[in-house]
Motif scaffolding. Structure first.
Motif, PDB file in Angstrom:
ATOM      1  N   PRO A  38       0.813  -1.205  -0.074  1.00 47.82           N
ATOM      2  CA  PRO A  38       0.038  -0.221   0.153  1.00 47.82           C
ATOM      3  C   PRO A  38       0.633   1.315   0.006  1.00 47.82           C
ATOM      4  O   PRO A  38       0.288   2.412  -0.251  1.00 47.82           O
ATOM      5  N   HIS A  39       2.017   1.282   0.355  1.00 50.09           N
ATOM      6  CA  HIS A  39       2.879   2.536   0.517  1.00 50.09           C
ATOM      7  C   HIS A  39       3.665   2.576  -0.930  1.00 50.09           C
ATOM      8  O   HIS A  39       3.993   1.403  -1.516  1.00 50.09           O
ATOM      9  N   LEU A 179      11.185  10.250   4.589  1.00 50.38           N
ATOM     10  CA  LEU A 179       9.972  10.673   3.943  1.00 50.38           C
ATOM     11  C   LEU A 179       8.866  10.356   5.227  1.00 50.38           C
ATOM     12  O   LEU A 179       9.008   9.314   5.791  1.00 50.38           O
ATOM     13  N   GLY A 180       7.876  11.155   4.861  1.00 45.48           N
ATOM     14  CA  GLY A 180       6.556  10.653   5.516  1.00 45.48           C
ATOM     15  C   GLY A 180       5.511  11.307   5.057  1.00 45.48           C
ATOM     16  O   GLY A 180       5.277  12.150   4.136  1.00 45.48           O
ATOM     17  N   GLY A 209      -6.258  11.823  -1.307  1.00 44.77           N
ATOM     18  CA  GLY A 209      -6.708  11.660  -0.047  1.00 44.77           C
ATOM     19  C   GLY A 209      -6.646  12.390   0.940  1.00 44.77           C
ATOM     20  O   GLY A 209      -6.634  11.860   1.888  1.00 44.77           O
ATOM     21  N   GLY A 210      -5.964  13.723   0.622  1.00 45.82           N
ATOM     22  CA  GLY A 210      -5.830  14.933   1.688  1.00 45.82           C
ATOM     23  C   GLY A 210      -4.634  14.363   2.369  1.00 45.82           C
ATOM     24  O   GLY A 210      -4.233  14.819   3.454  1.00 45.82           O
ATOM     25  N   PRO A 252       0.448  10.236  10.738  1.00 44.24           N
ATOM     26  CA  PRO A 252       1.348   9.599   9.453  1.00 44.24           C
ATOM     27  C   PRO A 252       0.651   8.262   9.157  1.00 44.24           C
ATOM     28  O   PRO A 252       0.177   7.533   9.762  1.00 44.24           O
ATOM     29  N   MET A 253       0.644   8.209   7.624  1.00 41.01           N
ATOM     30  CA  MET A 253       0.414   6.870   7.043  1.00 41.01           C
ATOM     31  C   MET A 253       1.533   6.108   6.698  1.00 41.01           C
ATOM     32  O   MET A 253       1.392   4.844   6.822  1.00 41.01           O
ATOM     33  N   TRP A 254       2.651   6.732   6.533  1.00 41.92           N
ATOM     34  CA  TRP A 254       3.904   6.032   6.305  1.00 41.92           C
ATOM     35  C   TRP A 254       5.195   6.809   6.674  1.00 41.92           C
ATOM     36  O   TRP A 254       5.157   7.937   6.251  1.00 41.92           O
ATOM     37  N   LEU A 255       6.055   6.385   7.370  1.00 36.75           N
ATOM     38  CA  LEU A 255       7.284   6.897   7.741  1.00 36.75           C
ATOM     39  C   LEU A 255       8.510   6.139   7.421  1.00 36.75           C
ATOM     40  O   LEU A 255       8.579   4.908   7.533  1.00 36.75           O
TER      41      LEU A 255
END
Length: 480
Positions: A38-39, A179-180, A209-210, A252-255
């Protein structure tokens, strides 16, 4: 026995699968992941990749969902490269998360008839003069597949590359970026924010998706050991030091972190095993070029391997994949290393270099255009020992009496163009006049364009009989 097995169902493997099916070859894609990641490591689709998608008639779905950005950056410089001057129907980069790009490419590959097996991890490969044996672990245990060829599109830690004994020389990481993918309650204005200074540099890019991606580097990242897991508090502190604001960062969705290890496979082919994409080259992800170069690898390889499997390829055709794409990979590494130096050094001398290069981009159109051509891959040309200066270069979407060249290339076959207006060529061809003739095509009377959109042969021969003879010879050297 399978005809071709592709290891890896990322963008490169999926695009290659579709290209092989277009060439009439049976293909199975084996992917270790049970579900799509998903990332999204990649966000940027460059102009040449959009052209490649257009060559097969699938670009509209990408354009409908992606966000068009009319420029690109070199080394994170504040002065952006204006893509409007590029001779392409797509003078922009397209911001589209890799996860969605993969989904669209998988739909395309399956529609062409490719078999995609998820949850099947390749653990070994052996080969002999007759074929390749792939050992895989699937939901029901270990099994073997036999194929004529196997292609490693399985990333920088490629099992295929290692099993084939292909060296992967280069350098280890000496600097680390971060990255984030986060929510920003007070995002910066504009399409993209670039910011740099003595405390580091970053870029902020809006995602669907904002969500916004915040990506960058700072002096703390200049060391050889891999840092620990990035936290939201650490990311916030870095962004505040560089820009003075955290832009209302939360959720955060991904870091993640990434290094500048840089390597290239010594050979893209070892017998019946070939490599494409990150399995063939790894680098710091500056400019968002990695996925694009990989898809372009696959476009070069697809028609050549299909012809080889069909038994219609002329001698040396498959070897030309390495000969043409390895130098492109080497140029990619040169460019990303240069940009890494600009992005991850924070000395006064580097600041002066950034200022100088930025001024050149802003005030010298030829300099900016050269960098834009390199970044977009529109300037890629394959070596040609003789012939017209266009030989080996990318053909633009020539306007041909109501149609475009890209539309003619959709079947994935060579296209012979008779541009004389006099029906001189006797071989099967497309007869047309150029309604808009680019300067470099001003004297061209006939041309043969490869399935990947590069010129195989062109001529301005004024004698009709001699021109027809040249065209016949050119066509005779192509796969049937």
């Amino acid at each position: 026995m399978e005809q071709v097995i592709i290891v890896g169902a990322g963008p490169v493997g999926l695009w290659l699968a579709a290209e092989l099916r277009l060439g009439g070859v049976e293909v199975t894609v084996l992917e270790a992941r049970g579900e799509r990641d998903p990332h999204s490591k990649a966000l940027t689709v460059h102009p040449r990749t959009l052209e490649v998608l257009a060559l097969r008639g699938v670009v509209d779905r990408f354009l409908a969902e992606g966000r068009r950005i009319p420029n690109g950056h070199f080394g994170g410089l504040d002065e952006r490269l204006d893509f409007a001057a590029l001779n392409t129907p797509f003078p922009f980069t397209l911001a589209l998360p890799q996860a969605r790009t993969e989904e669209l490419l998988e739909e395309h590959a399956r529609a062409e008839g490719a078999r995609v097996r998820r949850g099947h991890r390749v653990v070994g490969i052996t080969q002999d003069v007759d074929g390749v044996t792939v050992r895989a672990e699937g939901p029901h245990g270990t099994y073997h597949l036999h194929a004529a060829y196997a292609i490693g599109c399985d990333g920088t830690r490629s099992t295929v590359r290692e099993a084939a004994g292909i060296d992967f020389p280069g350098t280890d990481a000496t600097t680390w970026g971060w990255l984030g993918d986060v929510v920003l309650d007070e995002p910066p204005h504009g399409h993209v924010l670039n910011a740099s200074g003595p405390h580091g540099g970053l870029m902020v890019v809006p995602l669907p998706g904002g969500i916004h991606r915040v990506v960058g580097g700072d002096p703390e990242g200049n060391h050889t050991g891999r840092p620990g897991q990035l936290t939201l508090d650490e990311l916030r502190a870095k962004v505040v030091r560089i820009t003075g604001s955290d832009f209302g960062m939360r959720d955060p969705m991904w870091l993640s972190r990434f290094g500048n290890a840089t390597r290239q496979a010594s050979h893209y082919r070892a017998g019946r095993v070939l490599l494409a994409g990150d399995a063939a080259h790894m680098h710091f992800p500056t400019g968002g070029v990695g996925m694009n170069v990989g898809i372009q690898d696959a476009t070069n390889l697809g028609w050549k391997l299909a012809a080889t499997v069909r038994g219609t390829a002329p001698d040396g055709l498959l070897d030309s994949y390495h000969a043409e794409r390895h130098p492109v990979g080497a140029e990619l590494l040169l460019s990303t290393r240069a940009q890494t130096a600009l992005m991850n050094s924070y000395t006064p001398e580097t600041a002066a270099l950034r200022t100088l290069l930025g001024r050149l981009i802003a005030t010298v159109p030829a300099f900016s255009l050269e960098l834009a051509g390199r970044l977009s891959a529109l300037s890629v040309a394959y070596p040609a020992s003789e012939g017209h200066p266009l030989t080996g270069r990318r053909a633009p979407d020539l306007a041909l009496d109501g149609t475009g060249l890209f539309a003619l290339l959709r079947p994935g076959r060579h296209v012979l163009l008779d541009l004389t207006g006099l029906e001189v060529l006797q071989s099967p061809c497309h007869r047309a006049t150029l309604t808009e003739r680019p300067a470099e095509w001003s004297d061209v009377r006939a041309a043969l364009v490869r399935p990947d959109g590069h010129v195989a042969w062109a001529s301005n021969e004024p004698d009709d009989e001699a021109l027809d003879k040249q065209a016949r010879e050119a066509v005779a050297g192509t796969p049937r």
